[in-house]
Motif scaffolding. Sequence first.
Motif, PDB file in Angstrom:
ATOM      1  N   THR A 379       0.701  -1.368   0.084  1.00  0.00           N
ATOM      2  CA  THR A 379      -0.272  -0.076   0.288  1.00  0.00           C
ATOM      3  C   THR A 379       1.111   1.646  -0.584  1.00  0.00           C
ATOM      4  N   GLU A 380       1.904   1.504   0.925  1.00  0.00           N
ATOM      5  CA  GLU A 380       2.656   2.104   0.750  1.00  0.00           C
ATOM      6  C   GLU A 380       3.393   2.443  -0.515  1.00  0.00           C
ATOM      7  N   GLU A 381       3.737   1.153  -0.869  1.00  0.00           N
ATOM      8  CA  GLU A 381       4.016   1.247  -2.208  1.00  0.00           C
ATOM      9  C   GLU A 381       3.461   2.234  -3.580  1.00  0.00           C
ATOM     10  N   PHE A 382       2.089   2.225  -3.390  1.00  0.00           N
ATOM     11  CA  PHE A 382       0.898   2.370  -4.657  1.00  0.00           C
ATOM     12  C   PHE A 382       0.516   3.867  -3.873  1.00  0.00           C
ATOM     13  N   THR A 383       0.954   3.905  -3.129  1.00  0.00           N
ATOM     14  CA  THR A 383       0.432   5.479  -2.810  1.00  0.00           C
ATOM     15  C   THR A 383       1.034   6.647  -3.158  1.00  0.00           C
ATOM     16  N   GLU A 384       2.757   6.306  -2.863  1.00  0.00           N
ATOM     17  CA  GLU A 384       3.761   6.375  -3.534  1.00  0.00           C
ATOM     18  C   GLU A 384       3.723   6.912  -4.554  1.00  0.00           C
ATOM     19  N   ARG A 385       3.529   6.045  -5.636  1.00  0.00           N
ATOM     20  CA  ARG A 385       3.179   5.917  -7.126  1.00  0.00           C
ATOM     21  C   ARG A 385       2.125   7.431  -7.477  1.00  0.00           C
ATOM     22  N   LEU A 386       0.912   6.720  -6.682  1.00  0.00           N
ATOM     23  CA  LEU A 386      -0.328   7.359  -7.401  1.00  0.00           C
ATOM     24  C   LEU A 386       0.117   8.931  -6.746  1.00  0.00           C
ATOM     25  N   SER A 387       0.716   9.456  -5.979  1.00  0.00           N
ATOM     26  CA  SER A 387       0.945  11.283  -5.625  1.00  0.00           C
ATOM     27  C   SER A 387       2.139  11.475  -6.872  1.00  0.00           C
ATOM     28  N   ASP A 388       2.755  10.899  -7.240  1.00  0.00           N
ATOM     29  CA  ASP A 388       3.884  10.879  -7.970  1.00  0.00           C
ATOM     30  C   ASP A 388       3.654  10.732  -9.819  1.00  0.00           C
ATOM     31  N   GLY A 389       3.243   9.604  -9.772  1.00  0.00           N
ATOM     32  CA  GLY A 389       2.324   9.281 -10.929  1.00  0.00           C
ATOM     33  C   GLY A 389       0.827   9.183 -11.570  1.00  0.00           C
ATOM     34  N   PHE A 390      -0.045   9.991 -10.771  1.00  0.00           N
ATOM     35  CA  PHE A 390      -1.139   9.769 -11.246  1.00  0.00           C
ATOM     36  C   PHE A 390      -1.742  10.100 -12.906  1.00  0.00           C
ATOM     37  N   LYS A 391      -1.180  11.138 -13.058  1.00  0.00           N
ATOM     38  CA  LYS A 391      -1.537  11.962 -14.040  1.00  0.00           C
ATOM     39  C   LYS A 391      -0.518  11.370 -15.294  1.00  0.00           C
ATOM     40  N   TYR A 392       0.025  10.364 -14.658  1.00  0.00           N
ATOM     41  CA  TYR A 392       0.922   9.395 -16.402  1.00  0.00           C
ATOM     42  C   TYR A 392       0.020   8.165 -16.245  1.00  0.00           C
ATOM     43  N   MET A 393      -0.783   8.193 -15.104  1.00  0.00           N
ATOM     44  CA  MET A 393      -1.681   6.411 -15.086  1.00  0.00           C
ATOM     45  C   MET A 393      -2.808   6.299 -16.418  1.00  0.00           C
ATOM     46  N   VAL A 394      -3.413   7.615 -16.180  1.00  0.00           N
ATOM     47  CA  VAL A 394      -4.953   8.048 -16.786  1.00  0.00           C
ATOM     48  C   VAL A 394      -4.369   9.251 -17.793  1.00  0.00           C
ATOM     49  N   THR A 395      -3.542   9.232 -18.888  1.00  0.00           N
ATOM     50  CA  THR A 395      -3.514   9.706 -19.391  1.00  0.00           C
ATOM     51  C   THR A 395      -2.359   9.317 -20.998  1.00  0.00           C
TER      52      THR A 395
END
Length: 601
Positions: A379-395
Motif C-alpha cells: 500500500t505504501e508503494e502504491f500511495t507513492e506511485r499515485l502521488s508521483d504518477g497519477f497523471k501519467y497513469m490516466v493520460t
Amino acid sequence: MVDGNSRRSYIKLLAAGAGTALAGCSSLGSPEDRDDPTPDTTTETPTPGDPSVAKIDDWQYEPGETAGGHSQSSGGGQATATSAPAPASSASGSTESIGLSAGGAKDIATFRRNVEEGYLPQPQSLAYEGLFYDYYFDTGSAGSCSSTFCPAYSPAVTPDPLSGETERYFTVGLHSGIDESEFERKQLNLVVVLDISGSMGSSFSEYYYDRFGNRHEPEGDTDTEKIEVARQALVDLTEQLRPDDRLGVVLYGSDASLAKPLRAVERTDMDAIRDHIREDIEAGGGTNLDAGLSTATDQLTEYSDADQSTTENRMLVLTDAMPNLGQTDDDGLADRLADHAEDNNIHTTFVGVGVDFNTELVDELTAIRGANYYGVHSTEEFTERLSDGFKYMVTPLVFDLSVELDADGYEIAQVYGSTAAEAATGELMQVNTLFASPTEDGGTRGGVVLVQVDRQSSAGTMELKASWEDRTGSEHETTKTITFPSGSSSFDTTGVRKAVLLSRYADLLKNWMATERDLSLEPDEDGVAVPPDPSALGEWEQRSEPLTLSGDHRDQLGEFRDHFATEADAIGDDALNTELETIDTILETAEDPSSETDDGT
C-alpha cells in the motif's frame, strides 16, 4: 435525524431521478430531458472548487448487501465541467519535455512479490513493457520536437551472451514535444470497479485457492487482507481527483452494485465517501467481473462524445482477477473492452491486488487501445506511485503506432515492450497506445520499444516509416533511415544497451518459469504422479507453485548473472542491481535443500 438505512434508501431515490438536482445538474428529469437542446438558461455553471456548492453523500451501498443488478441510476446529469487551468511555467524556465511509454503492464510487482514469497510466478507476470517501465532510458535524438510524438531510433549489434551468435536490434525512442511544465492530465470521468469477491478476503501474500491443495506458508506478515489493501488504495486514489473530475464506484462479487453514481467531485461529500469505503466494504461471494465492467460502462457511456482533447473516460478495476461467474472468456471480455475503447472512448486500467493477481488474464485484457495495468506490491508503494504518477497513469496521448520496415536485407524477428508484439510481421510492428511518461536526467521512464531484426543480406541500412493517431483522431507520419554499425558489438546509446539487457533477462526467466510449470506435470521418478484436477478450479483461479530451478536453467542463470553484472556496470544504472538481487534470490532458493527435508523445515 434519519438512521443509516433510511438515508441510503433516500439516496437511492435521489440517484434514480429528481435527486440529480442535489448534485447540481443543469436540468432535472430523465437523460432524454437532459439532451434537450434548450436547457434551463437560469442554471449557472459553478466554478470548480466553489465552497458554496452543496455537496452530497451519494453512497448507496449497504454493508452486507449482495452486489446485484446492473443499476441504471443516473450519474448526476450533464453538468458542464470546466477544465482546470494549465499550470504556469516553472520559475526556472525549464524546457524539459515529458516522454511517452507503451500501454499494457506498468510494473512487474506481481512477479517480484511471488519470488520474494517463494512462489513460482506466471511467465506473463514478467511483461517486457512492465519491466521497461521500472527504468529510465536514453531514447536517442529525435532532433527538434514540437509534436505530441517524435520517434527516434538507436541501432545495436551485440552477441548473445550464451550462444555467441550476433544479433541486431534497434529501439524506437518515445519522445514528446510537450513541455513538462505545461503538461496536465485531462478532466477525468472515472468509475472505480472494486472486486469484493471471497478471494479478496484472503491474505495479501497467500494464494486464496491453495485451500484446495498446494498450500505454502510464506514468510513475514501475511495478516493483511487483499480487500483491506484495495480499500486503502481506493481511498488514496480519491485524493488525486480534482473538483472538475467525476467519480463513480461499482462493487462486484457474485453480481454488481452501483455503490456511487458518477458525479462531479466538487458536488460530492468526498470525506463521507472515503468513510463508506473504509467501513462498508467487505469481501464475500463469487467473482463476476463481467457484471462489474458492464455496470461501469453504463455509467460512462453518457460521456462517450466528450471532447477527447480535454476529457478522459476511464474505468479503474481493483481486483485479483480470478473471475468465475458471468462471462469469463478472455477473448470475449477483451473484445468488449476494445469495442468500448474504439466506439465510446472508454479506456481501462487494472490494478492488481495480492500475490495471486492473475496477470495472465489481465495481460490479455489490457492489450487494447488506451489500457494499462499495475500491481500493488504494498500500500505504501502504491500511495507513492499515485502521488508521483497519477497523471501519467490516466493520460494516453498516442494510439495505433506502427513502424514499417522498408529494407530488402532485414526482417523483424521480435518486438519487446509492446502489447501488440505478437501482431508484428517481418515488415511491420505495432503499439496500441502510448501514455505520457515522466523524464529524469535526460531519460524517459519506460521510453523505448525494442525491435530485434534478422539480417538477410549484407545491406547495412533500412528505412523506417512511423505512423500514428493522436487523441483527436488526427493522423501523423514520419520517415527516417538508420544504419547498423559494423563489427560484432556496438550500441548507439545506453538506452538500447539497457533495453537489450533487460529483454534477454526477461526471455531467460520467462523460459525458466514456463519450463518449471511444464516439469510439474511430468511423471514422478517413483511412479506416475497424479495431475491436478482441471475441473476443481475455474479457468482463472490459481494455485501456487513452489519456487524451483531445475537442470540447465540453473547453469544458464548463473552464467547470465555474470553477463548482467558486467553490462550493468557498463551502462552505469545502479537500479539494475534490483535484477541481480532477483537472480540471486532464485539461485539461492534453488540451492537451498531445506524445503525438501523430511520434517518440512
